[in-house]
Design a protein around this motif. Sequence first.
Motif, short mmCIF file in Angstrom:
data_model
loop_
_atom_site.label_atom_id
_atom_site.label_comp_id
_atom_site.label_asym_id
_atom_site.label_seq_id
_atom_site.Cartn_x
_atom_site.Cartn_y
_atom_site.Cartn_z
N UNK A 1 -15.15 19.50 26.14
CA UNK A 1 -15.36 19.78 24.71
C UNK A 1 -15.54 18.47 23.95
N UNK A 2 -14.73 17.45 24.28
CA UNK A 2 -14.83 16.15 23.61
C UNK A 2 -16.20 15.52 23.84
N UNK A 3 -16.67 15.57 25.09
CA UNK A 3 -17.99 14.99 25.40
C UNK A 3 -19.11 15.73 24.69
N UNK A 4 -19.03 17.07 24.63
CA UNK A 4 -20.04 17.86 23.93
C UNK A 4 -20.06 17.51 22.44
N UNK B 1 -21.66 14.11 22.00
CA UNK B 1 -23.07 14.10 22.39
C UNK B 1 -23.93 14.88 21.40
N UNK B 2 -23.30 15.63 20.51
CA UNK B 2 -24.03 16.43 19.54
C UNK B 2 -24.66 15.58 18.45
N UNK B 3 -25.14 16.24 17.44
CA UNK B 3 -25.84 15.54 16.35
C UNK B 3 -24.88 15.08 15.26
N UNK B 4 -23.70 14.68 15.63
CA UNK B 4 -22.71 14.22 14.66
C UNK B 4 -22.91 12.72 14.42
N UNK B 5 -22.84 12.33 13.19
CA UNK B 5 -23.00 10.91 12.85
C UNK B 5 -21.65 10.20 12.89
#
Length: 66
Positions: A41-44, A47-51
Motif C-alpha cells: 500500500x505504501x509503495x502504491x 508511486x501514484x500521482x501524489x506531489x
Amino acid sequence: MASIRTVEKVVQKFKIGEQPSDFAYWQTRTPQERLSALEKIRREWHAGSHDLEQGLQRVCRIVKCK
C-alpha cells in the motif's frame, strides 16, 4: 526455469450487515503478511500521482535577532 505463480480467485457473498470486519480478517494473517500488505500500500501511494516527496518533510524558519 522460473516458476509461474498463480493467484486463486476467491469470492464470498454476505448479506448487508453480516459481512465480517476488516479487523477480523487481518487478525487471521501473520505479522509478516500484514507488513507485506502495508508495504505494498505504501509503495502504491508513493508511486501514484501524489506531489509528495519521499521521506519526512523538513520545516525551516529564519528568525531575525534584535
